[in-house]
Design a protein around this motif. Sequence first.
Motif, PDB file in Angstrom:
ATOM      1  N   ASP A 112       3.123  58.866  29.682  1.00  0.00           N
ATOM      2  CA  ASP A 112       2.644  59.167  28.329  1.00  0.00           C
ATOM      3  C   ASP A 112       3.016  60.576  27.889  1.00  0.00           C
ATOM      4  O   ASP A 112       3.072  60.862  26.691  1.00  0.00           O
ATOM      5  CB  ASP A 112       1.112  59.034  28.277  1.00  0.00           C
ATOM      6  CG  ASP A 112       0.648  57.642  28.651  1.00  0.00           C
ATOM      7  OD1 ASP A 112       1.035  56.691  27.954  1.00  0.00           O
ATOM      8  OD2 ASP A 112      -0.089  57.515  29.649  1.00  0.00           O
ATOM      9  N   ASP A 113       3.231  61.460  28.832  1.00  0.00           N
ATOM     10  CA  ASP A 113       3.534  62.863  28.544  1.00  0.00           C
ATOM     11  C   ASP A 113       4.766  63.290  29.337  1.00  0.00           C
ATOM     12  O   ASP A 113       5.148  62.652  30.327  1.00  0.00           O
ATOM     13  CB  ASP A 113       2.365  63.784  28.940  1.00  0.00           C
ATOM     14  CG  ASP A 113       1.013  63.214  28.553  1.00  0.00           C
ATOM     15  OD1 ASP A 113       0.892  62.707  27.427  1.00  0.00           O
ATOM     16  OD2 ASP A 113       0.100  63.274  29.399  1.00  0.00           O
ATOM     17  N   PHE A 114       5.373  64.378  28.914  1.00  0.00           N
ATOM     18  CA  PHE A 114       6.379  65.035  29.746  1.00  0.00           C
ATOM     19  C   PHE A 114       5.761  66.322  30.294  1.00  0.00           C
ATOM     20  O   PHE A 114       4.906  66.948  29.666  1.00  0.00           O
ATOM     21  CB  PHE A 114       7.649  65.361  28.952  1.00  0.00           C
ATOM     22  CG  PHE A 114       7.510  66.533  28.009  1.00  0.00           C
ATOM     23  CD1 PHE A 114       7.763  67.828  28.440  1.00  0.00           C
ATOM     24  CD2 PHE A 114       7.128  66.337  26.689  1.00  0.00           C
ATOM     25  CE1 PHE A 114       7.632  68.909  27.574  1.00  0.00           C
ATOM     26  CE2 PHE A 114       6.987  67.408  25.818  1.00  0.00           C
ATOM     27  CZ  PHE A 114       7.233  68.692  26.260  1.00  0.00           C
ATOM     28  N   GLN A 115       6.187  66.707  31.478  1.00  0.00           N
ATOM     29  CA  GLN A 115       5.732  67.962  32.078  1.00  0.00           C
ATOM     30  C   GLN A 115       6.942  68.729  32.598  1.00  0.00           C
ATOM     31  O   GLN A 115       7.794  68.167  33.290  1.00  0.00           O
ATOM     32  CB  GLN A 115       4.753  67.711  33.227  1.00  0.00           C
ATOM     33  CG  GLN A 115       4.300  68.999  33.927  1.00  0.00           C
ATOM     34  CD  GLN A 115       3.134  68.773  34.875  1.00  0.00           C
ATOM     35  OE1 GLN A 115       2.147  68.140  34.516  1.00  0.00           O
ATOM     36  NE2 GLN A 115       3.242  69.309  36.083  1.00  0.00           N
ATOM     37  N   VAL A 116       7.008  70.004  32.241  1.00  0.00           N
ATOM     38  CA  VAL A 116       8.085  70.887  32.674  1.00  0.00           C
ATOM     39  C   VAL A 116       7.507  71.862  33.694  1.00  0.00           C
ATOM     40  O   VAL A 116       6.478  72.497  33.445  1.00  0.00           O
ATOM     41  CB  VAL A 116       8.692  71.659  31.484  1.00  0.00           C
ATOM     42  CG1 VAL A 116       9.807  72.576  31.960  1.00  0.00           C
ATOM     43  CG2 VAL A 116       9.214  70.694  30.437  1.00  0.00           C
ATOM     44  N   ASP A 117       8.160  71.966  34.841  1.00  0.00           N
ATOM     45  CA  ASP A 117       7.742  72.899  35.886  1.00  0.00           C
ATOM     46  C   ASP A 117       8.848  73.920  36.122  1.00  0.00           C
ATOM     47  O   ASP A 117      10.038  73.577  36.125  1.00  0.00           O
ATOM     48  CB  ASP A 117       7.460  72.158  37.196  1.00  0.00           C
ATOM     49  CG  ASP A 117       6.249  71.246  37.111  1.00  0.00           C
ATOM     50  OD1 ASP A 117       5.206  71.615  37.662  1.00  0.00           O
ATOM     51  OD2 ASP A 117       6.353  70.167  36.492  1.00  0.00           O
ATOM     52  N   ALA A 118       8.445  75.160  36.341  1.00  0.00           N
ATOM     53  CA  ALA A 118       9.399  76.225  36.623  1.00  0.00           C
ATOM     54  C   ALA A 118       8.848  77.112  37.734  1.00  0.00           C
ATOM     55  O   ALA A 118       7.634  77.195  37.942  1.00  0.00           O
ATOM     56  CB  ALA A 118       9.673  77.062  35.378  1.00  0.00           C
ATOM     57  N   ILE A 119       9.754  77.761  38.449  1.00  0.00           N
ATOM     58  CA  ILE A 119       9.386  78.780  39.431  1.00  0.00           C
ATOM     59  C   ILE A 119       9.656  80.128  38.787  1.00  0.00           C
ATOM     60  O   ILE A 119      10.760  80.376  38.277  1.00  0.00           O
ATOM     61  CB  ILE A 119      10.185  78.616  40.726  1.00  0.00           C
ATOM     62  CG1 ILE A 119       9.881  77.258  41.358  1.00  0.00           C
ATOM     63  CG2 ILE A 119       9.860  79.732  41.708  1.00  0.00           C
ATOM     64  CD1 ILE A 119      10.728  76.950  42.569  1.00  0.00           C
ATOM     65  N   VAL A 120       8.655  80.992  38.784  1.00  0.00           N
ATOM     66  CA  VAL A 120       8.727  82.263  38.061  1.00  0.00           C
ATOM     67  C   VAL A 120       8.594  83.429  39.044  1.00  0.00           C
ATOM     68  O   VAL A 120       7.742  83.406  39.939  1.00  0.00           O
ATOM     69  CB  VAL A 120       7.606  82.356  36.997  1.00  0.00           C
ATOM     70  CG1 VAL A 120       7.697  83.673  36.239  1.00  0.00           C
ATOM     71  CG2 VAL A 120       7.693  81.178  36.040  1.00  0.00           C
ATOM     72  N   LEU A 121       9.459  84.409  38.872  1.00  0.00           N
ATOM     73  CA  LEU A 121       9.365  85.657  39.628  1.00  0.00           C
ATOM     74  C   LEU A 121       8.878  86.737  38.675  1.00  0.00           C
ATOM     75  O   LEU A 121       9.529  87.027  37.674  1.00  0.00           O
ATOM     76  CB  LEU A 121      10.728  86.031  40.223  1.00  0.00           C
ATOM     77  CG  LEU A 121      10.771  87.242  41.148  1.00  0.00           C
ATOM     78  CD1 LEU A 121      11.861  87.062  42.203  1.00  0.00           C
ATOM     79  CD2 LEU A 121      11.021  88.542  40.384  1.00  0.00           C
ATOM     80  N   ALA A 148      -5.487  59.086  34.898  1.00  0.00           N
ATOM     81  CA  ALA A 148      -5.189  59.614  36.226  1.00  0.00           C
ATOM     82  C   ALA A 148      -5.032  58.512  37.253  1.00  0.00           C
ATOM     83  O   ALA A 148      -4.206  58.611  38.180  1.00  0.00           O
ATOM     84  CB  ALA A 148      -6.286  60.592  36.656  1.00  0.00           C
ATOM     85  N   SER A 149      -5.791  57.429  37.127  1.00  0.00           N
ATOM     86  CA  SER A 149      -5.692  56.338  38.101  1.00  0.00           C
ATOM     87  C   SER A 149      -4.341  55.639  38.014  1.00  0.00           C
ATOM     88  O   SER A 149      -3.852  55.072  39.000  1.00  0.00           O
ATOM     89  CB  SER A 149      -6.835  55.337  37.883  1.00  0.00           C
ATOM     90  OG  SER A 149      -6.741  54.749  36.586  1.00  0.00           O
ATOM     91  N   GLN A 150      -3.727  55.676  36.819  1.00  0.00           N
ATOM     92  CA  GLN A 150      -2.427  55.037  36.658  1.00  0.00           C
ATOM     93  C   GLN A 150      -1.330  55.789  37.406  1.00  0.00           C
ATOM     94  O   GLN A 150      -0.278  55.220  37.721  1.00  0.00           O
ATOM     95  CB  GLN A 150      -2.081  54.924  35.165  1.00  0.00           C
ATOM     96  CG  GLN A 150      -0.936  53.981  34.868  1.00  0.00           C
ATOM     97  CD  GLN A 150      -0.680  53.818  33.378  1.00  0.00           C
ATOM     98  OE1 GLN A 150      -1.373  54.390  32.544  1.00  0.00           O
ATOM     99  NE2 GLN A 150       0.324  53.023  33.034  1.00  0.00           N
ATOM    100  N   GLU A 151      -1.564  57.064  37.674  1.00  0.00           N
ATOM    101  CA  GLU A 151      -0.586  57.859  38.418  1.00  0.00           C
ATOM    102  C   GLU A 151      -0.317  57.275  39.799  1.00  0.00           C
ATOM    103  O   GLU A 151       0.768  57.430  40.354  1.00  0.00           O
ATOM    104  CB  GLU A 151      -1.090  59.303  38.565  1.00  0.00           C
ATOM    105  CG  GLU A 151      -1.178  60.087  37.274  1.00  0.00           C
ATOM    106  CD  GLU A 151       0.161  60.643  36.830  1.00  0.00           C
ATOM    107  OE1 GLU A 151       1.136  60.512  37.591  1.00  0.00           O
ATOM    108  OE2 GLU A 151       0.227  61.201  35.725  1.00  0.00           O
ATOM    109  N   THR A 152      -1.304  56.608  40.383  1.00  0.00           N
ATOM    110  CA  THR A 152      -1.158  56.082  41.744  1.00  0.00           C
ATOM    111  C   THR A 152      -0.552  54.690  41.785  1.00  0.00           C
ATOM    112  O   THR A 152      -0.134  54.225  42.855  1.00  0.00           O
ATOM    113  CB  THR A 152      -2.527  56.040  42.443  1.00  0.00           C
ATOM    114  OG1 THR A 152      -3.408  55.164  41.721  1.00  0.00           O
ATOM    115  CG2 THR A 152      -3.145  57.433  42.494  1.00  0.00           C
TER     116      THR A 152
END
Length: 229
Positions: A112-121, A148-152
Motif C-alpha cells: 500500500d505504501d513505498f518506503q525509502v531507506d538510506a544509510i547516512v553518515l 501489519a498482519s498482512q506483512e507476514t
Amino acid sequence: MNWNEVLRLPTTLLVILTGVVLLLALVQLLAARQHVRQRRHIAAAGHSLLLVVFLLLAAFLGGIAMSLRGYRFLGEEAPVAQIDARILSPQRWALTVTWPDGATRKMMLAGDDFQVDAIVLKWKLPAMLAGLPPLYRLDRISGRYDDASQETTSPRTVIDFSQAGADDLFDLKKQMPRWFPEVDTVFGSAAFLPLVDGGRYSVSLMRTGALVARPDDATAQRMGQPFGG
C-alpha cells in the motif's frame, strides 16, 4: 515565509559587527604597545583591558553568527529522488525512480505504501556548522502494507540499491573509527508514504540526516481518497 532568508540577514550583520569589533581590538592593541614603549603603564593597562573586552565581544558575536548559520544549513534539504507511481492491480504498482542527475529506474512494488531507506553518515557539530553536509547512500526501496498482519502473509518487494564494496566509506567507519575523528555517527534513515495511482513524490535529505518524503499537490489530493483507487 522563507526562514533561511530571515536567518541569513542577522547572520550577515553579525559577521560584519564581528569584523568591526576585531578592528577596534587591533586599534587597542596598537595603542597599548605604543603606551608600553612610552612607559605609560596605566594607559597601557586601560587599552589592554579594552582589548580583552573587544576580543571577548568578537568571540561572542562570531559564535552567535556561526550558530545561526548552522541552523540555516540544518533546515536545507538535498534532493535524493523523485518517484512516480502507476497502479497495475490492487496493491501492485509500477514505480519510476528519477535521480537528481536525470537517470531513471523502473520497478514493480507490492503493498500500500513505498518506503525509502538510506544509510547516512553524519559529521560532528563543528564540521556540520561549518557547512559540511551529511553523506548518504540510498539503500533500498520496499513495499509496505497498511495492515501489519498482512506483512507476514502477503508478498513483499525489496529493491536493493546498495553497491557497497570493500572500500565503502560507511563500512570503513565501522572497521576503523579512529581514522574518521570528525564522523559523529552512521545510521539508517527511512521515509514512507501511501501510494496512489498517478502519484508523484519527492524524497530529500535534511542536514540533520533525516529522509523526508513529500507528495506533490495533485498527489496530496488523491491521498485523501481511498488508496489504490
